[in-house]
Motif scaffolding. Structure first.
Motif, short mmCIF file in Angstrom:
data_model
loop_
_atom_site.label_atom_id
_atom_site.label_comp_id
_atom_site.label_asym_id
_atom_site.label_seq_id
_atom_site.Cartn_x
_atom_site.Cartn_y
_atom_site.Cartn_z
N LEU A 152 172.47 90.88 21.83
CA LEU A 152 171.93 89.52 21.75
C LEU A 152 170.41 89.57 21.86
CD1 LEU A 152 174.45 87.59 24.04
CD2 LEU A 152 174.46 87.76 21.54
N GLY A 153 169.74 88.88 20.93
CA GLY A 153 168.28 88.88 20.93
C GLY A 153 167.67 90.00 20.12
N ILE B 114 192.19 95.88 21.98
CA ILE B 114 191.04 95.40 22.74
C ILE B 114 189.79 95.58 21.89
CG2 ILE B 114 189.65 95.69 24.83
CD1 ILE B 114 192.11 96.95 26.16
N ALA B 115 189.07 94.48 21.66
CA ALA B 115 187.81 94.53 20.91
C ALA B 115 186.64 94.58 21.89
CB ALA B 115 187.69 93.32 20.00
N VAL B 116 185.71 95.50 21.65
CA VAL B 116 184.55 95.67 22.52
C VAL B 116 183.29 95.33 21.74
CG1 VAL B 116 183.26 97.31 23.96
CG2 VAL B 116 185.74 97.54 23.73
N SER B 117 182.37 94.63 22.41
CA SER B 117 181.07 94.38 21.81
C SER B 117 180.02 94.40 22.91
CB SER B 117 181.05 93.03 21.09
OG SER B 117 179.93 92.93 20.23
N LYS C 136 178.07 95.17 29.25
CA LYS C 136 176.66 95.09 29.64
C LYS C 136 176.23 93.67 29.99
CE LYS C 136 175.60 99.11 26.80
NZ LYS C 136 174.86 99.64 25.65
N THR C 137 176.98 93.04 30.88
CA THR C 137 176.59 91.71 31.35
C THR C 137 175.23 91.74 32.05
OG1 THR C 137 177.88 92.13 33.35
CG2 THR C 137 178.92 90.80 31.65
N ASP C 138 174.83 92.90 32.56
CA ASP C 138 173.55 93.01 33.26
C ASP C 138 172.35 92.79 32.34
OD1 ASP C 138 174.77 95.49 32.31
OD2 ASP C 138 172.94 96.49 32.95
N THR C 139 172.57 92.77 31.02
CA THR C 139 171.46 92.55 30.08
C THR C 139 171.27 91.07 29.75
OG1 THR C 139 172.86 92.82 28.11
CG2 THR C 139 171.86 94.81 29.04
N VAL C 140 172.18 90.22 30.24
CA VAL C 140 172.11 88.78 29.94
C VAL C 140 171.60 88.04 31.18
CG1 VAL C 140 173.39 86.74 29.20
CG2 VAL C 140 174.01 89.00 28.31
N VAL D 10 188.97 86.81 27.28
CA VAL D 10 187.74 87.60 27.28
C VAL D 10 187.41 88.04 28.70
CG1 VAL D 10 186.29 85.53 27.44
CG2 VAL D 10 185.30 87.67 26.59
N PHE D 11 186.90 89.26 28.82
CA PHE D 11 186.50 89.81 30.11
C PHE D 11 185.09 90.34 29.97
CE2 PHE D 11 186.61 93.68 33.00
CZ PHE D 11 186.43 92.95 34.17
N PHE D 12 184.21 89.96 30.90
CA PHE D 12 182.83 90.43 30.91
C PHE D 12 182.67 91.50 31.98
CE2 PHE D 12 182.75 86.05 29.44
CZ PHE D 12 181.88 86.09 28.35
N GLY D 13 181.86 92.50 31.69
CA GLY D 13 181.64 93.53 32.70
C GLY D 13 180.53 94.46 32.30
N SER D 14 180.41 95.56 33.05
CA SER D 14 179.41 96.58 32.75
C SER D 14 180.00 97.94 33.08
CB SER D 14 178.14 96.35 33.54
OG SER D 14 177.19 97.36 33.27
N LEU D 15 179.82 98.86 32.17
CA LEU D 15 180.31 100.23 32.36
C LEU D 15 179.17 101.17 32.74
CD1 LEU D 15 182.58 100.20 29.22
CD2 LEU D 15 183.42 100.47 31.55
N ARG D 16 178.06 100.59 33.14
CA ARG D 16 176.88 101.40 33.37
C ARG D 16 176.83 102.04 34.75
NH1 ARG D 16 171.54 98.64 30.73
NH2 ARG D 16 172.23 98.69 28.57
#
Length: 432
Positions: A148-149, A140-143, A204-208, A228-234
């Motif tokens: 972005l930005g 599993i690759a994490v980024s 960190k989808t919450d930053t987009v 691909v899976f988008f999410g937030s661990l925050r």
């Protein structure tokens, strides 16, 4: 077959057949590993967590230094963190390969942090990275989408080499196409994957703010057959400290009632065992660690509790009343989001009821909780952080019940089936 009821296991299409999982990249590797651990343990799997590079120390975790005692800890808690310790860097580091193999044989799922990024959200692996064990069957690759930005210099691990890989300058901004390339290039996070299955987790989808960006990344990776899976661990996990008050002179009883045996077991020990069982069950079910603290004036009780791994605070002035013990326990745990207080002379309190109380408190969203039988309320009681100052202001032989009575609309109540659980030993003897 997949773990359909678990958010991250399901989102990443992780199946029971995926038994050896390596996590690479940056921007949430460790957080993802612990979230997967939590969901796997809830699914009844025995989990081992380790690293082939470096990993932050997690003092509150079930830890087997150099892998010693790992199997016993897995059987007790459902998971274990096993690694060697790099004393120089104050970090965890890789086990010898033989130990890593041995670890993989005593668990259902092995989760390996196989990369390092020094907490940066964007990464391109260097020549010697990642360190994926040969027996891995899923990578599993994490980024981190928060890169972005940002400029490469701000967001990337080793910005010079990252800029070179992307054909940019270190002062250039990271765009969605750069992230797509990073997770799909064989010299990027696909490096070393080979024929193994591969997933991408973008954190960190919450930053987009622009949904179109996520749709574009998903579409382009899908065209390359990369899940691909988008999410937030925050999401912040809220921990509760479990505090047992075991002080007082027992004048009415005539001797130290906390040492008095009920069904062959000292009274304090019954309550302490109850809290330790609650701690174990919470750790097993959620991966959260709820510290247990004993406040006492008695060395015999304190030393016995310390042998069971419990933090002990001694009350030098127990004659100042229950508020003195309460404040000592609270002071030792004021970083906790909430504190559960109980007394050591409720010998029939069950761990199932304490778990029920914690669940009612969590679901209610209220600031306090207590147990109740009919119209009678009693211990344990839970107080969230917003009430700590008022607890510290208590004096004399006054407990938290005064604050419960002051704010009745902010109290969640757990009704117990057997009123006996609320009875302390004084009350029982009086009734006789």
């Amino acid at each position: 077959m997949s773990y359909v009821s678990s958010k991250f296991l399901s989102g990443l299409h992780i199946k029971p057949s995926h038994k050896r999982i390596a996590v690479v990249g940056s921007g949430g590797k460790t957080g993802l590993i612990w979230r997967l651990t939590e969901e796997l343990v809830q699914a009844g799997k025995k989990v081992a967590v380790t690293t082939t590079t470096h990993m932050a120390m997690e003092k509150e975790r079930s830890f087997a230094p150099d892998g010693e005692g790992a199997e016993a800890l897995i059987l007790r808690y459902g998971y274990v963190l096993a690694a060697s310790i790099d004393r120089r860097k104050e970090k965890l580091c890789a086990l010898p390969y033989e130990k890593l193999r041995e670890l993989s044989g005593i668990c259902d799922v092995l989760l390996v942090e196989a990369d390092g990024a020094r907490k940066k959200p964007f990464k391109i692996p260097m020549e010697w990275e990642p360190v994926i064990p040969e027996f891995t069957d899923l990578v599993i690759a994490v980024s981190g989408l928060d890169s972005l930005g940002q400029t490469i210099k701000e967001a990337a691990y080793r910005p010079f080499e990252t800029a070179l890989f992307l054909g940019k300058k270190e002062t250039d901004v990271i765009f969605p196409e750069d992230m797509i390339r990073a997770v799909s290039d064989k010299n990027g996070l696909l490096k070393g994957v080979g024929d193994r299955e591969y997933r991408v987790y973008l954190n960190k989808t919450d930053t987009v703010k622009e949904r179109e960006i996520l749709d574009r990344i998903r579409r382009e990776l899908s065209d390359m057959d990369i899940p691909v899976f988008f999410g937030s661990l925050r999401e912040k996990k809220k921990n509760t400290a479990l505090i047992m008050l075991a002080a007082g002179s027992s004048r009415r009883f005539g001797e130290n009632k906390l040492l008095y045996k009920i069904e062959g077991i000292p009274m304090y020990e019954r309550t302490l065992s109850c809290l330790l069982k609650v701690q174990e069950e919470i750790l097993k079910k959620t991966g959260d660690f709820c510290p247990v603290t004993v406040v006492t004036q008695y060395r015999e009780i304190g030393e016995a509790a310390e042998k069971r791994g419990v933090k002990v605070c001694y009350n030098p002035d127990p004659d100042k009343g229950i508020s003195s013990s309460l404040k000592i326990g609270l002071k030792a745990n004021e970083e906790a989001d909430s504190c559960l207080f109980t007394v050591a002379d409720q010998p029939w309190l069950t761990w199932e009821s304490v778990m029920g109380l914690l669940e009612v408190f969590r679901k209610s969203g209220k600031g306090m909780a207590c147990m109740q039988s009919g119209e009678k309320r009693g211990n344990p009681c839970i107080f969230s952080k917003g009430y700590y100052n008022e607890l510290f202001s208590l004096a004399g032989d006054v407990g938290g019940k005064r604050i419960l009575n002051r704010y009745p609309l902010d109290v969640a109540v757990y009704q117990i089936e057997h009123g006996r659980e609320l009875k302390d030993i004084d009350y029982m003897i009086t009734e006789k």
